[in-house]
Design a protein around this motif. Sequence first.
Motif, mmCIF file in Angstrom:
data_model
loop_
_atom_site.group_PDB
_atom_site.id
_atom_site.type_symbol
_atom_site.label_atom_id
_atom_site.label_comp_id
_atom_site.label_asym_id
_atom_site.label_seq_id
_atom_site.Cartn_x
_atom_site.Cartn_y
_atom_site.Cartn_z
ATOM 1 N N MET A 1 11.185 12.850 -9.499
ATOM 2 C CA MET A 1 10.274 12.924 -8.331
ATOM 3 C C MET A 1 9.042 13.722 -8.899
ATOM 4 O O MET A 1 9.079 14.502 -9.896
ATOM 5 N N TYR A 2 7.873 13.253 -8.474
ATOM 6 C CA TYR A 2 6.516 13.866 -8.854
ATOM 7 C C TYR A 2 5.742 14.043 -7.835
ATOM 8 O O TYR A 2 5.689 13.530 -6.756
ATOM 9 N N LEU A 3 4.879 15.228 -7.788
ATOM 10 C CA LEU A 3 3.957 15.456 -6.568
ATOM 11 C C LEU A 3 2.895 14.555 -6.751
ATOM 12 O O LEU A 3 2.243 14.081 -7.873
ATOM 13 N N LEU A 4 2.443 14.113 -5.627
ATOM 14 C CA LEU A 4 1.378 12.833 -5.576
ATOM 15 C C LEU A 4 0.235 13.607 -6.383
ATOM 16 O O LEU A 4 -0.702 12.731 -7.042
ATOM 17 N N ASN A 5 0.058 15.051 -5.933
ATOM 18 C CA ASN A 5 -1.024 15.401 -6.610
ATOM 19 C C ASN A 5 -1.216 15.260 -8.042
ATOM 20 O O ASN A 5 -2.331 15.121 -8.676
ATOM 21 N N ASP A 6 -0.156 15.287 -8.756
ATOM 22 C CA ASP A 6 0.014 15.085 -10.353
ATOM 23 C C ASP A 6 -0.525 13.555 -10.693
ATOM 24 O O ASP A 6 -0.989 13.305 -11.794
ATOM 25 N N ILE A 7 0.030 12.823 -9.748
ATOM 26 C CA ILE A 7 -0.139 11.427 -10.149
ATOM 27 C C ILE A 7 -1.709 11.176 -9.904
ATOM 28 O O ILE A 7 -2.618 10.353 -10.626
ATOM 29 N N SER A 38 8.293 9.175 -5.921
ATOM 30 C CA SER A 38 9.401 8.520 -6.892
ATOM 31 C C SER A 38 9.185 7.023 -7.180
ATOM 32 O O SER A 38 9.474 6.386 -7.959
ATOM 33 N N ARG A 39 8.624 6.313 -6.080
ATOM 34 C CA ARG A 39 8.222 4.931 -6.110
ATOM 35 C C ARG A 39 7.035 4.378 -5.603
ATOM 36 O O ARG A 39 6.692 5.134 -4.575
ATOM 37 N N ILE A 40 6.319 3.871 -6.550
ATOM 38 C CA ILE A 40 4.681 3.428 -6.158
ATOM 39 C C ILE A 40 4.504 2.090 -6.156
ATOM 40 O O ILE A 40 5.006 1.301 -7.254
ATOM 41 N N LEU A 41 4.054 1.193 -5.363
ATOM 42 C CA LEU A 41 3.733 0.020 -5.283
ATOM 43 C C LEU A 41 2.035 -0.320 -5.363
ATOM 44 O O LEU A 41 1.439 0.651 -4.795
ATOM 45 N N CYS A 42 1.586 -1.020 -6.555
ATOM 46 C CA CYS A 42 0.171 -1.319 -6.697
ATOM 47 C C CYS A 42 -0.356 -2.543 -5.918
ATOM 48 O O CYS A 42 0.484 -3.555 -6.332
ATOM 49 N N ALA A 43 -1.532 -2.645 -5.215
ATOM 50 C CA ALA A 43 -1.705 -3.707 -4.812
ATOM 51 C C ALA A 43 -3.470 -3.726 -4.571
ATOM 52 O O ALA A 43 -3.937 -2.766 -4.719
ATOM 53 N N LEU A 44 -3.997 -5.071 -4.405
ATOM 54 C CA LEU A 44 -5.368 -5.128 -4.695
ATOM 55 C C LEU A 44 -5.719 -4.799 -2.915
ATOM 56 O O LEU A 44 -6.630 -3.943 -3.077
ATOM 57 N N ASP A 45 -4.743 -5.119 -2.147
ATOM 58 C CA ASP A 45 -5.379 -4.650 -0.735
ATOM 59 C C ASP A 45 -3.996 -4.481 0.126
ATOM 60 O O ASP A 45 -2.907 -4.668 -0.343
ATOM 61 N N GLU A 49 2.226 -7.798 5.278
ATOM 62 C CA GLU A 49 3.163 -8.257 3.957
ATOM 63 C C GLU A 49 3.531 -7.225 2.948
ATOM 64 O O GLU A 49 4.532 -6.871 2.546
ATOM 65 N N VAL A 50 2.218 -6.326 2.673
ATOM 66 C CA VAL A 50 2.399 -5.381 1.484
ATOM 67 C C VAL A 50 3.069 -4.476 2.122
ATOM 68 O O VAL A 50 3.900 -3.561 1.312
ATOM 69 N N VAL A 51 2.965 -3.704 3.193
ATOM 70 C CA VAL A 51 3.865 -2.618 3.971
ATOM 71 C C VAL A 51 5.137 -3.150 3.987
ATOM 72 O O VAL A 51 5.920 -2.376 3.573
ATOM 73 N N GLU A 52 5.530 -4.339 4.431
ATOM 74 C CA GLU A 52 6.803 -4.729 4.423
ATOM 75 C C GLU A 52 7.576 -4.694 3.124
ATOM 76 O O GLU A 52 8.534 -4.231 2.725
ATOM 77 N N GLU A 53 6.598 -4.925 2.064
ATOM 78 C CA GLU A 53 7.264 -4.845 0.367
ATOM 79 C C GLU A 53 7.398 -3.630 0.214
ATOM 80 O O GLU A 53 8.468 -3.233 -0.521
ATOM 81 N N ALA A 54 6.519 -2.810 0.541
ATOM 82 C CA ALA A 54 6.798 -1.268 0.133
ATOM 83 C C ALA A 54 7.907 -0.467 0.698
ATOM 84 O O ALA A 54 8.694 0.224 0.266
ATOM 85 N N LYS A 55 8.127 -0.936 2.183
ATOM 86 C CA LYS A 55 9.201 -0.716 2.947
ATOM 87 C C LYS A 55 10.579 -1.132 2.054
ATOM 88 O O LYS A 55 11.517 -0.310 2.117
ATOM 89 N N HIS A 56 10.430 -2.254 1.754
ATOM 90 C CA HIS A 56 11.794 -2.736 1.253
ATOM 91 C C HIS A 56 12.122 -2.218 -0.234
ATOM 92 O O HIS A 56 13.295 -1.860 -0.424
ATOM 93 N N HIS A 57 11.108 -1.797 -0.858
ATOM 94 C CA HIS A 57 11.379 -1.022 -2.067
ATOM 95 C C HIS A 57 11.376 0.485 -2.082
ATOM 96 O O HIS A 57 11.655 1.213 -2.830
ATOM 97 N N LYS A 58 11.341 1.083 -0.598
ATOM 98 C CA LYS A 58 11.311 2.320 -0.496
ATOM 99 C C LYS A 58 10.470 3.095 -1.250
ATOM 100 O O LYS A 58 10.362 4.273 -1.671
ATOM 101 N N ALA A 59 9.162 2.449 -1.179
ATOM 102 C CA ALA A 59 7.973 3.156 -1.833
ATOM 103 C C ALA A 59 7.396 4.358 -1.194
ATOM 104 O O ALA A 59 7.572 4.268 -0.001
ATOM 105 N N PHE A 348 4.525 8.577 -16.593
ATOM 106 C CA PHE A 348 5.461 9.011 -15.766
ATOM 107 C C PHE A 348 6.875 8.246 -15.801
ATOM 108 O O PHE A 348 7.108 7.391 -15.381
ATOM 109 N N LYS A 349 7.655 8.767 -16.976
ATOM 110 C CA LYS A 349 8.716 7.796 -17.421
ATOM 111 C C LYS A 349 9.875 7.491 -16.408
ATOM 112 O O LYS A 349 10.362 6.567 -16.247
ATOM 113 N N ASP A 350 10.047 8.705 -15.155
ATOM 114 C CA ASP A 350 11.073 8.457 -14.399
ATOM 115 C C ASP A 350 10.459 7.886 -13.097
ATOM 116 O O ASP A 350 11.336 7.795 -12.021
#
Length: 366
Positions: A1-7, A38-45, A49-59, A348-350
């Motif tokens: 895991m990383y601190l969000l601040n580092d990202i 530990s898990r990040i989802l990138c999206a234009l908006d 649907e995007v929130v559900e996708e993030a929840k599915h991936h445990k982002a 961020f390799k991990d």
Amino acid sequence: MYLLNDIIKELEKVAPPRLAESWDNIGLIIGSRQQKVSRILCALDINEEVVEEAKHHKADCIITHHPLIFKPLSKIDYDTPKGKIIKQLITHNISVYTMHTNYDVVKGGINDILCDKLGIKEPEVLHISKEEQFYKAAVYVPEKSYENVRNAIINEDICDIGNYKGCTFTAEGEGTFIPMTGSNPYIGTHGKLEKAAERKIEFIASSANINKILGAVKKVHPYEEPAIDVLALNNMQSYDGIGRYGQLACEVTMEQFIVTLKEVFNIPYLRMTDSEVAWVKHVAVCSGSGAGYIKRASEIADVYVTSDIKFHEAQEAKDLGLCVIDIGHYASENLSVEYIVSKLSGLFKDLWVSSSKVNGEAIHIK
């Protein structure tokens, strides 16, 4: 895991917040910089649907281009679409970080990505919105402290010339000074001339970075009163702004260029103004809504690729003899998402990083 601040620190190197327009809302929209991610989802908006996708991936975090909250909110009603999204994000501890106009204008940002995809060579800024002065600074350091001070400069990683970072120049010399009453000299005696073997370290920095570098220098410099010169450079300025223009490597027919646009942006259709342009060589691009730069584009391009063109703006382009091709707002910016995924994955390799698979295009042709 990383601190969000580092990202966030790395994202701010990609698209510095200072480049954003004053009316924009960028940065950390929801969440805490101290959150572990530990898990990040990138999206234009962000939509449901995007929130559900993030929840599915445990982002733990969603990085977007368009701000979820653009104008100040006076209330958060869970029964409204936006209120429902905000509740879901907070409930599931999903942070939201946004790079918008700062990612539009920065070198290497969305518009340079478009140029790269279309084969536009050596692109230049279409409309300059930010201009930055550069300075040359010289710091005088005793021999024993030279490495510490130079490393403080280099470690900031913002002292660059072109594609080279950590650029400094060093010259040897002798410094003289007389410590007076009230001083607390690192070396020397009150009232007596002191001669010291010193090095002069020179570096170049922008107006946005010069004070940060000098602050780092003063923290490690042994002298009570470091000797530092800062000179404005008339031959170096940095320009950032909206859109890009340049030339294709080879002139192509309009028909070939349209085929390329459809393939690159994965779109089945596009809109364009009537034009007598048969061959395309000089091209201007502007991600998102670029209608405000039609006149400028007409001065330097055969074709202007952008989106959100209205009827009277199309008339203006036609009168100016410019062919404007509207590829749609979503298509003009969505390509950039993969670049953020690639950047973070490399740093961020991990860290699990993925682009959203939700098609956010809101306009369809039946």
